[in-house]
Motif scaffolding. Structure first.
Motif, PDB file in Angstrom:
ATOM      1  N   PHE A 121       0.841  -1.204   0.000  1.00 30.54           N
ATOM      2  CA  PHE A 121       0.000   0.000   0.000  1.00 30.54           C
ATOM      3  C   PHE A 121       0.875   1.251   0.000  1.00 30.54           C
ATOM      4  O   PHE A 121       2.056   1.215   0.354  1.00 30.54           O
ATOM      5  CB  PHE A 121      -0.934   0.010   1.215  1.00 30.54           C
ATOM      6  CG  PHE A 121      -0.213   0.023   2.542  1.00 30.54           C
ATOM      7  CD1 PHE A 121       0.072   1.216   3.196  1.00 30.54           C
ATOM      8  CD2 PHE A 121       0.190  -1.168   3.150  1.00 30.54           C
ATOM      9  CE1 PHE A 121       0.740   1.234   4.409  1.00 30.54           C
ATOM     10  CE2 PHE A 121       0.853  -1.166   4.361  1.00 30.54           C
ATOM     11  CZ  PHE A 121       1.132   0.032   4.994  1.00 30.54           C
ATOM     12  N   ASN A 122       0.272   2.365  -0.414  1.00 27.85           N
ATOM     13  CA  ASN A 122       0.933   3.676  -0.367  1.00 27.85           C
ATOM     14  C   ASN A 122       0.244   4.538   0.671  1.00 27.85           C
ATOM     15  O   ASN A 122      -0.992   4.530   0.784  1.00 27.85           O
ATOM     16  CB  ASN A 122       0.871   4.362  -1.732  1.00 27.85           C
ATOM     17  CG  ASN A 122       1.679   3.619  -2.775  1.00 27.85           C
ATOM     18  OD1 ASN A 122       2.800   3.189  -2.508  1.00 27.85           O
ATOM     19  ND2 ASN A 122       1.108   3.453  -3.963  1.00 27.85           N
ATOM     20  N   THR A 124      -1.047   7.527   1.156  1.00 26.05           N
ATOM     21  CA  THR A 124      -1.442   8.680   0.330  1.00 26.05           C
ATOM     22  C   THR A 124      -1.662   9.982   1.108  1.00 26.05           C
ATOM     23  O   THR A 124      -1.432  11.056   0.541  1.00 26.05           O
ATOM     24  CB  THR A 124      -2.714   8.344  -0.469  1.00 26.05           C
ATOM     25  OG1 THR A 124      -3.717   7.865   0.439  1.00 26.05           O
ATOM     26  CG2 THR A 124      -2.428   7.260  -1.495  1.00 26.05           C
ATOM     27  N   GLU A 127       1.199  12.377   0.812  1.00 23.64           N
ATOM     28  CA  GLU A 127       1.630  12.893  -0.485  1.00 23.64           C
ATOM     29  C   GLU A 127       1.423  14.403  -0.517  1.00 23.64           C
ATOM     30  O   GLU A 127       0.502  14.938   0.114  1.00 23.64           O
ATOM     31  CB  GLU A 127       0.834  12.220  -1.610  1.00 23.64           C
ATOM     32  CG  GLU A 127       1.155  10.738  -1.752  1.00 23.64           C
ATOM     33  CD  GLU A 127       0.257  10.026  -2.745  1.00 23.64           C
ATOM     34  OE1 GLU A 127      -0.615  10.706  -3.340  1.00 23.64           O
ATOM     35  OE2 GLU A 127       0.400   8.800  -2.913  1.00 23.64           O
ATOM     36  N   THR A 319      -5.656   6.129   4.490  1.00 25.58           N
ATOM     37  CA  THR A 319      -4.666   5.324   3.757  1.00 25.58           C
ATOM     38  C   THR A 319      -5.374   4.082   3.234  1.00 25.58           C
ATOM     39  O   THR A 319      -5.882   3.283   4.027  1.00 25.58           O
ATOM     40  CB  THR A 319      -3.506   4.909   4.686  1.00 25.58           C
ATOM     41  OG1 THR A 319      -2.844   6.073   5.181  1.00 25.58           O
ATOM     42  CG2 THR A 319      -2.506   4.039   3.929  1.00 25.58           C
ATOM     43  N   LYS A 364       5.795   0.675   8.396  1.00 27.26           N
ATOM     44  CA  LYS A 364       6.289   1.077   7.065  1.00 27.26           C
ATOM     45  C   LYS A 364       7.033   2.414   7.141  1.00 27.26           C
ATOM     46  O   LYS A 364       8.133   2.554   6.596  1.00 27.26           O
ATOM     47  CB  LYS A 364       5.103   1.184   6.098  1.00 27.26           C
ATOM     48  CG  LYS A 364       5.467   1.535   4.656  1.00 27.26           C
ATOM     49  CD  LYS A 364       4.200   1.581   3.809  1.00 27.26           C
ATOM     50  CE  LYS A 364       4.462   2.073   2.405  1.00 27.26           C
ATOM     51  NZ  LYS A 364       5.116   1.059   1.559  1.00 27.26           N
ATOM     52  N   GLU A 368      11.005   2.601   6.392  1.00 28.90           N
ATOM     53  CA  GLU A 368      11.441   3.249   5.160  1.00 28.90           C
ATOM     54  C   GLU A 368      12.172   4.565   5.411  1.00 28.90           C
ATOM     55  O   GLU A 368      12.983   4.992   4.583  1.00 28.90           O
ATOM     56  CB  GLU A 368      10.239   3.488   4.241  1.00 28.90           C
ATOM     57  CG  GLU A 368       9.640   2.190   3.698  1.00 28.90           C
ATOM     58  CD  GLU A 368       8.469   2.425   2.761  1.00 28.90           C
ATOM     59  OE1 GLU A 368       8.048   3.600   2.611  1.00 28.90           O
ATOM     60  OE2 GLU A 368       7.979   1.437   2.175  1.00 28.90           O
TER      61      GLU A 368
END
Length: 460
Positions: A121-122, A124, A127, A319, A364, A368
């Motif tokens: 998944f991203n 979002t 962003e 998300t 995540k 990351e």
């Protein structure tokens, strides 16, 4: 030779089948039986001389089943590692009850397992330009400072016992006895001791109590004797619900058992030094300035928490993450220490889903963006906690006991784990805060207190 196969059975939901043949487990079974024959204590046989046949007769079936399951577990674990499958929790065994073991008739066995796969998944909401949140600014008003000055003066004041009630600041120790309107005590009625400031009573009752002394009593009705939320406090203290209108109609005889008065501390250097030992405060103006700064620091912290709570909710709810919902519900039923019914799992699932999404997102982000906490950072945080707790006693870095106290504290795994979780979560929110648009808005403390506070963000 053991084989492992995998098939998809639903959204992020696979079935893994482990097939073991006799050659996979029989050698280990024979070895385990021989090992036990050398160590078993069985009446009628010397230790180390128990026949293999006797061991098989007494314990063979259990050893047989155990060795098969060990072989299956080894194959399954190896497969998951080699395939690098990211799964939720542990694989759920399928139809285990239908598998029958017989040491005298070795066979090939199939074992099915259900797994839930973690989704890709991203995140979002982080962003650029996607999310706008508000940071509220609360200024300390002169009224707030005055209230805090008075609270500290009262807290550090000395209690005296005047003969009569003369001021709304008098502290009254009283006995409540349920009665009728004329003060006749109700047999078996409510009796309760309490301690109240005179100013907590309504104005008519305050006037009635002025001039009274220990041993005096009055009769009153609850509803007319306390205003606003103070009536709710008294009702709860007497064992009622705070909004119980019928209970508020009851009458009580109030007997005074003690009259007290807290003499406020003088605003002088001695008092300032007690409150802020590490600061050289010598005037009332400097004291009030320091209090204003502390009050605003408190509200800044509350505002930051509010912003981070809002950020938590946005991340969790906005998300897009697909989850193997049916598998997770089945796991909730059988994966914990105590089995649950389908109804119990359904009821528990929304909260579990909420927390699971946050765990996936936070893991995540931390992984990351390398949002880690070093041991030195953790040690410094622990030191600040200790100094904050002990105040003036630990204000100097050279305090002899501080290093040894910290060393003991950092050997406590529970403390270290808790502190690490707090710090890495704070790092995460500080980092994420810089990825969203934050607008400033000045409001009062009263307005801030009325803001919806949906959730306190979870530690990682």
């Amino acid at each position: 030779m053991a084989t492992v196969t995998r098939e998809n059975i639903g959204l992020l939901n696979d079935k893994i089948t482990v097939k073991v043949s006799q050659e996979d487990y029989l050698p280990n079974f024979d070895k385990a039986v021989k090992q036990l024959s050398k160590t078993a204590n069985i009446p009628g046989f010397r230790k180390g001389m128990v026949p293999v046949g006797m061991v098989k007769k007494m314990h063979g079936q259990a050893i047989f089943a155990d060795e098969i399951l060990k072989t299956v577990e080894k194959e399954l674990t190896g497969y998951l590692q080699n395939e690098k499958l990211e799964i939720f929790a542990q694989p759920l065994p399928l139809d285990r009850e239908s598998v029958k073991f017989d040491q005298f008739q070795p066979a090939d066995y199939d074992f099915g397992f259900e797994v839930g796969l973690k989704p890709a998944f991203n995140i979002t909401p982080l962003e650029e330009g996607k999310t706008t949140l508000t940071r509220y600014k609360i200024k300390a008003t002169p009224e707030m400072v005055n209230e805090e000055v008075e609270r500290l003066q009262m807290k550090g004041g000395k209690m005296s016992e005047p003969e009569t009630i003369t001021t709304e600041e008098n502290v009254l120790n009283v006995e409540f006895e349920e009665s009728d309107a004329k003060g006749n005590v109700t047999e078996g009625g409510i009796e309760k001791d309490n301690s109240l400031l005179l100013k907590y009573f309504s104005a008519p009752i305050q006037a009635q109590l002025m001039g009274k002394k220990v041993g005096d009593s009055i009769v009153f009705q609850l509803a007319t004797s306390f205003d606003g939320d103070k009536l709710g406090w008294v009702l709860k203290d007497l064992g009622f619900e705070e909004n119980d209108a019928e209970a508020a109609k009851k009458y009580f005889k109030l007997s005074i058992t003690k009259v007290g008065l807290i003499e406020k501390r003088e605003l002088n250097e001695e008092f300032f030094k007690e409150i802020y030992p590490a600061d050289n405060i010598t005037t009332e103006a400097a004291f009030r300035e320091k209090l204003q700064s502390e009050i605003e620091k408190y509200w800044d912290s509350e505002s930051r928490n509010h912003l981070h709570n809002e950020l938590f909710e946005v991340l969790v709810h906005e998300t897009p993450i697909e989850l193997p919902k049916d598998f997770l519900k089945r796991w909730l039923q059988s994966g914990g220490e105590k089995p649950k019914t389908a109804e119990e799992a359904d009821k528990e699932y929304p909260g579990f889903d909420h927390q699971l999404r946050w765990t996936l997102i936070s893991d995540k982000l931390i992984r990351e963006n390398k949002l880690d906490v070093s041991f030195d950072e953790l040690k410094e945080n622990a030191k600040q906690k200790v100094m904050g707790y002990f105040g003036g006693a630990a204000a100097t870095d050279g305090a002899d006991w501080l290093d040894s106290y910290l060393e003991r504290l950092l050997q406590d795994e529970k403390f270290v784990d808790q502190t690490y979780r707090e710090m890495v979560t704070q790092k995460l929110f500080d980092w994420a805060e810089n990825k969203v648009n934050v607008k400033q808005e000045e409001i009062t403390a009263e307005e801030f207190a009325k803001l919806p506070n949906k959730h306190h963000h979870h530690e990682h």
